[in-house]
Each structure stands twice: as C-alpha cells, then as structure tokens.
Write a protein that holds these residues in place. Structure first.
Motif, mmCIF file in Angstrom:
data_model
loop_
_atom_site.group_PDB
_atom_site.id
_atom_site.type_symbol
_atom_site.label_atom_id
_atom_site.label_comp_id
_atom_site.label_asym_id
_atom_site.label_seq_id
_atom_site.Cartn_x
_atom_site.Cartn_y
_atom_site.Cartn_z
ATOM 1 N N PRO A 62 0.678 -1.263 0.007
ATOM 2 C CA PRO A 62 -0.222 -0.003 0.067
ATOM 3 C C PRO A 62 0.792 1.214 0.005
ATOM 4 C CG PRO A 62 -0.812 -1.604 1.401
ATOM 5 C CD PRO A 62 0.379 -2.223 1.019
ATOM 6 N N ALA A 63 1.910 1.205 0.672
ATOM 7 C CA ALA A 63 2.708 2.509 0.742
ATOM 8 C C ALA A 63 3.517 2.624 -0.810
ATOM 9 C CB ALA A 63 4.082 2.203 1.789
ATOM 10 N N GLN A 64 3.959 1.631 -1.477
ATOM 11 C CA GLN A 64 4.339 1.879 -2.735
ATOM 12 C C GLN A 64 3.262 2.401 -3.736
ATOM 13 O OE1 GLN A 64 5.891 -2.192 -3.054
ATOM 14 N NE2 GLN A 64 8.001 -1.552 -3.176
ATOM 15 N N VAL A 71 3.762 5.756 -5.853
ATOM 16 C CA VAL A 71 3.330 5.782 -7.253
ATOM 17 C C VAL A 71 2.371 6.665 -7.629
ATOM 18 C CG1 VAL A 71 2.456 4.608 -9.396
ATOM 19 C CG2 VAL A 71 4.340 3.770 -7.724
ATOM 20 N N ARG A 72 1.021 6.685 -6.887
ATOM 21 C CA ARG A 72 0.047 7.711 -7.121
ATOM 22 C C ARG A 72 0.419 9.253 -6.903
ATOM 23 N NH1 ARG A 72 -4.223 5.531 -3.808
ATOM 24 N NH2 ARG A 72 -4.363 3.781 -5.353
ATOM 25 N N LEU A 73 1.131 9.407 -5.578
ATOM 26 C CA LEU A 73 1.482 10.609 -5.529
ATOM 27 C C LEU A 73 2.429 11.390 -6.642
ATOM 28 C CD1 LEU A 73 2.018 10.656 -1.824
ATOM 29 C CD2 LEU A 73 0.033 11.912 -2.940
ATOM 30 N N THR A 74 3.303 10.388 -7.133
ATOM 31 C CA THR A 74 4.422 10.846 -8.181
ATOM 32 C C THR A 74 3.758 11.151 -9.345
ATOM 33 O OG1 THR A 74 6.094 9.606 -7.016
ATOM 34 C CG2 THR A 74 6.199 10.022 -9.556
#
Length: 201
Positions: free
Chosen positions: A8-10, A14-17
């Motif tokens: 979930p952290a990854q 990715v979503r934030l990037t």
C-alpha cells in the motif's frame, strides 16, 4: 515463492508521483498560455524594450528642455491602407501633454480591418514615453475609400533627464505598423485585391 504485488505504501508513492507529474504538466501549460499577456503587462508597466508607459492623465511634473519625437508609420503587406502622421515630428516640452493625429485611408474597393502595433526607440526611453490615449491595438474597420483620423495623446516624463542612461538623448521615434486584423489579432496577410506597402515617415 515471494509476493511481488506492491505494498500500500508503494501504491501511494506511485500515485503521488503521478499526481505531481500531472500537476507539473498542467502548471507549465498554464504558464505557457499566460506568458504572452504577462510579458505584455510587464513591458507596459516598466517600459521595457521600448514599450511606452500607459498613463491615466497629464503629468503634474514639468521639466526644462524638450525632446524631439519622430513619428514612423508603416502598413504591413496585405492591408491596402495609406497611413501617416499629421507631422513627421514634434518638439515636445518635457512633462507637457501633446496631441498628434494620425490619418488612415482604405484604398481597397471593399471593407478592410486593421490593428496597429507600436514601439519606441531607443528602447531605454520607452519607460519615459507616457501614452494617455492611443489607437494602437484597437481593431478598426474602414469602408472602401474611407478616411479616419486617430489621436495619440502623450507626454515625455522629465525624469528622462535625471536618469544617467537617458539624460543625453534628445530624440525619440514612435513607430506604428498597421496589420490586417481578424478577431482583434494582427494577421500576416488579408485576402484582398489590394496590397499594403511601407509608408515613409
């Protein structure tokens, strides 16, 4: 066998990037569209690159001496107009409001539309040439054979004599060029039977 699914952290990373990249693209696109009007505003406020300052009214300051203001009038190819100033030059007392009329005539056999752009040379004096009223950037439509007179009201700021970069200048050239226009924007050419030509000052 190990589980290669993202944590979930990854996934959040990715979503934030992705959101940051999309925001950057949107911001750069908006900046590209805003650049031209912002640059135009900057030039009008500072007189940068020979752009005259736009004033709200006559100057309260008066200075010693005069400045010779030359008028250069041009018509771009594609616009069948004659264009000229009532006088090739004036001796302007520093800080004193001057009014000069410019005359345009449509020489075509059909209505044509034009927009004038302008510049002041030398560019260093752009910030001291203050226009109170001007026909530039106003779209004008002339009927066949029609002639119109447009005023330019201006003054030369006496502060030009206290600026070490401009105090030795004695002459300014205000240059106008009329372009064929559609929807308020100058165009390179207008589909008419006549052809415009550069008019001497």
């Amino acid at each position: 066998m190990t589980d290669r699914r993202p944590t979930p952290a990854q996934t959040r990373g990715v979503r934030l990037t992705l959101i940051a990249c999309l925001g950057l693209v949107a911001g750069m696109t908006a900046l590209a569209f805003a650049f031209v009007p912002l640059y135009d505003l900057f030039c009008k406020v500072t007189g940068y690159d020979g752009t005259p300052i736009v004033g709200r009214g006559p100057s309260a300051a008066r200075g010693e001496g005069t400045m010779t203001v030359h008028f250069d009038t041009n018509v771009a190819p594609g616009l069948p107009w004659r264009f000229g100033a009532e006088a090739p030059r004036v001796e302007a007392k520093l800080g004193e409001t001057q009014t000069v009329f410019f005359r345009v005539t449509n020489t075509a056999s059909q209505p044509t539309t034009g927009t004038a752009t302008f510049n002041v040379q030398p560019g260093l004096l752009g910030g001291y040439f203050v226009k109170i009223q001007c026909f530039c950037f106003n779209e004008q439509t002339l009927q066949p054979g029609e002639t119109m007179d447009f005023p330019v009201v201006f003054y030369v700021d006496p502060a030009a004599r206290t600026d070490a970069n401009t105090r030795d200048y004695a002459e300014i050239t205000l240059s106008y060029t009329y372009f064929a226009s559609r929807n308020g924007q100058p165009t390179a050419a207008l589909a008419t039977t006549g052809a415009g030509a550069r008019q001497p000052n």
